[in-house]
Enzyme design. Structure first.
Site, short mmCIF file in Angstrom:
data_model
loop_
_atom_site.label_atom_id
_atom_site.label_comp_id
_atom_site.label_asym_id
_atom_site.label_seq_id
_atom_site.Cartn_x
_atom_site.Cartn_y
_atom_site.Cartn_z
N THR A 49 51.17 66.35 -87.89
CA THR A 49 49.95 65.36 -87.82
C THR A 49 49.73 65.40 -89.67
O THR A 49 50.50 65.75 -90.39
CB THR A 49 48.73 66.05 -87.47
OG1 THR A 49 48.30 67.36 -88.18
CG2 THR A 49 48.84 66.58 -86.00
N CYS A 50 48.71 64.48 -89.76
CA CYS A 50 48.77 64.14 -91.08
C CYS A 50 47.99 65.35 -91.93
O CYS A 50 48.23 65.37 -93.24
CB CYS A 50 47.55 62.93 -91.40
SG CYS A 50 46.12 63.44 -90.64
N SER A 114 41.18 72.93 -88.11
CA SER A 114 41.26 71.48 -88.62
C SER A 114 40.49 71.32 -89.92
O SER A 114 39.58 71.98 -90.29
CB SER A 114 40.64 70.62 -87.42
OG SER A 114 41.36 70.54 -86.65
N PRO A 120 38.41 66.75 -81.95
CA PRO A 120 38.84 66.54 -80.77
C PRO A 120 40.32 65.99 -80.69
O PRO A 120 41.10 66.45 -79.72
CB PRO A 120 37.82 65.91 -79.86
CG PRO A 120 37.40 64.75 -80.83
CD PRO A 120 37.07 65.39 -82.30
N GLN A 121 40.58 65.33 -81.81
CA GLN A 121 41.99 64.48 -81.61
C GLN A 121 43.22 65.63 -81.70
O GLN A 121 44.31 65.10 -81.03
CB GLN A 121 42.12 63.73 -82.84
CG GLN A 121 41.27 62.47 -83.06
CD GLN A 121 39.90 62.63 -83.21
OE1 GLN A 121 39.55 63.69 -83.95
NE2 GLN A 121 38.96 61.85 -82.83
N GLN A 125 46.89 65.91 -79.74
CA GLN A 125 48.18 66.06 -80.60
C GLN A 125 48.97 67.26 -80.16
O GLN A 125 50.37 67.05 -80.15
CB GLN A 125 47.90 65.98 -81.98
CG GLN A 125 47.37 64.51 -82.71
CD GLN A 125 46.70 64.63 -83.80
OE1 GLN A 125 46.13 65.91 -84.26
NE2 GLN A 125 46.56 63.66 -84.79
N GLY A 198 47.30 49.79 -89.17
CA GLY A 198 47.62 50.79 -88.19
C GLY A 198 46.98 50.61 -86.81
O GLY A 198 45.90 49.69 -86.91
N ALA A 199 47.21 50.89 -85.95
CA ALA A 199 46.54 50.93 -84.54
C ALA A 199 46.48 52.21 -83.60
O ALA A 199 46.65 52.23 -82.52
CB ALA A 199 47.42 49.83 -83.61
N GLU A 201 45.07 56.37 -83.15
CA GLU A 201 43.87 57.03 -82.60
C GLU A 201 42.78 56.86 -83.67
O GLU A 201 41.59 56.54 -83.53
CB GLU A 201 43.88 58.34 -82.06
CG GLU A 201 42.73 58.76 -81.32
CD GLU A 201 43.22 60.29 -80.67
OE1 GLU A 201 42.22 60.78 -80.11
OE2 GLU A 201 44.29 60.70 -80.83
#
Length: 440
Positions: A49-50, A114, A120-121, A125, A198-199, A201
């Protein structure tokens, strides 16, 4: 059996390094192939992830004495696949094994590790990373039972944490923080134009925030327009939202007061020259650029341009911290749930391992029996005494079958394991054995 996690995250590595060790979807597939080819693990899951890159590996055959060399091999592979010197990567790596690795994974999935506590994302992932590995390992007979069970327990713990604690209250996210930055730079968002790149979440969450704040105009640029259209369809309103191709970024940039970018591009999308051109046409009025992509979408040197406010994911951390007070208490409750689920997993693992042990022991005993019977039948066919063969068979079978238990009992005596000796003593109670013989 060893479960291992190697990783870097926002706590251990700056964005400049994290973007170098990020895995695109195609690179994840190559990585899993290499792990399989090098026999580094029976199964693996890659989470990228980022804010983090983590590799979860399960190897059934690593003995404690081999663990150090195995971990070194895994580190070397990780450096090689990203074409990085190991010396530059190693200081930023964290390593967890077995129970520590299990607890770490559960904390990650619950949002306790996090950048934004409780976001919650990350759950989605982690689930997506697991599903991608599931698809890959179908060719090899599936993920190992142990790793699959671990992730199922992890998903169950994350769901319990969401329903039984307040970890998700006072919603905070990278998207929310990006909008908070915008409210700090501009007095009001209502008369502003925003360019979203971007598109995914995160951009969807940003878009929802902006729509609720009554933003004047939104340009949404994405490589795949159909995906951007799907995002817009999910919103409460589609008014004042215009789609752009990535080739039209300059057009959107020229009109935007705020740019928020989060794509999976491996190259910079908005460079210094593009921003310079936009600012010259706007007389250097304030322009906010928020780059929440890893690798980065916006050239970091744009911050030198007059009127430009430039933020990366690392810059959002202070803003995010202000929204975490209400979640600290909930995180303690979440840790209790995680500890319970971790204990449940290792109890299952013990039973699973012992059930395999019993099955192997029974198979070994049956192999011994069959081998002796075959030899006895050959001797019987050659005319040897049936009574003598029966005596020899029973004697040899007894000796072979009690060899392993005798070694175990000797070890229990040497180590002073009174509990183990008591259990063994109960299991060979003469009366119980007599009843078993009579019933058979």
């Amino acid at each position: 059996m060893t479960i291992l996690v190697l990783g870097v995250n926002h706590k251990t590595a700056p964005v400049a390094l994290r973007e170098k060790v990020a895995f695109s979807q195609s690179k994840q597939h190559i990585a899993l192939q290499q792990i399989q080819a090098r026999l580094l693990a029976d199964s693996a899951v890659i989470l990228s992830t980022c804010n983090r890159t983590e590799i979860y590996l399960h190897n059934k055959s690593i003995a404690p004495a081999q663990a150090e060399n195995w971990i070194a091999d895994c580190q070397q592979w990780l450096a090689e696949i990203h074409q990085l010197p190991l010396d530059s990567l190693k200081p930023n790596l964290y390593i967890y094994q077995n129970q520590s690795a299990v607890i770490h994974l559960m904390k990650v999935a619950c949002g306790l590790d996090s950048l934004i506590l409780g976001e919650p994302q990350i759950f989605g992932q982690v689930k997506q990373a697991y599903q991608q590995s599931e698809m890959f390992y179908k060719t090899y007979g599936g993920l190992s039972t142990e790793l699959s069970r671990l992730f199922q327990k992890t998903f169950a713990s994350a769901k319990r944490v969401r329903t039984e604690t307040l970890i998700g209250e006072n919603a905070v996210s990278v998207a929310y923080a990006a909008c908070s930055v915008a409210r700090q730079v501009f007095d009001s968002l209502q008369n502003l134009t925003v360019l979203l790149v971007g598109a995914g979440e995160t951009i969807e969450l940003v878009c929802r925030h902006l729509v609720r704040h009554g933003i004047k105009k939104i340009f949404l640029a994405n490589r795949t327009l159909s995906r951007a259209e799907n995002l817009i369809a999910k919103l409460e309103t589609q008014d004042n939202i215009q789609l752009l191709k990535l080739s039209e970024l300059q057009f959107g940039l020229n009109q935007a007061n705020i740019v928020i970018s989060s794509t999976a591009s491996e190259q910079v999308l908005i460079n210094h020259q593009m921003v310079q051109q936009a600012q010259e046409g706007r007389n250097n009025l304030p322009l906010l650029l928020v780059d929440i992509a890893v690798p980065r979408d916006i050239d970091e040197n744009v911050k030198e341009i007059e009127g430009v406010h430039h933020y990366t994911v690392d810059d959002l951390q202070n803003i995010i911290q202000c929204n975490l007070t209400g979640r600290e208490k909930a995180s303690q409750q979440a840790l209790q749930i995680i500890q319970q689920k971790s204990d449940d997993f290792f109890e299952w693992l013990k039973v699973h391992q012992f059930s395999n042990l019993i099955r192997r022991y029974r198979q070994q005993a049956d192999n011994i029996r069959q081998e002796l019977v075959d030899k006895a039948l050959i001797s019987l066919a050659q005319g040897e005494s049936a009574e003598q063969l029966l005596q020899e068979l029973s004697y040899k079978l007894t000796n072979k079958l009690i060899h392993s238990p005798t070694r175990v009992v000797s070890h229990l005596v040497k180590t002073g394991n009174a509990n183990g000796l008591a259990i063994f003593s109960d299991s060979i109670n003469d009366e119980e054995i007599h009843q078993q013989v009579q019933s058979s």
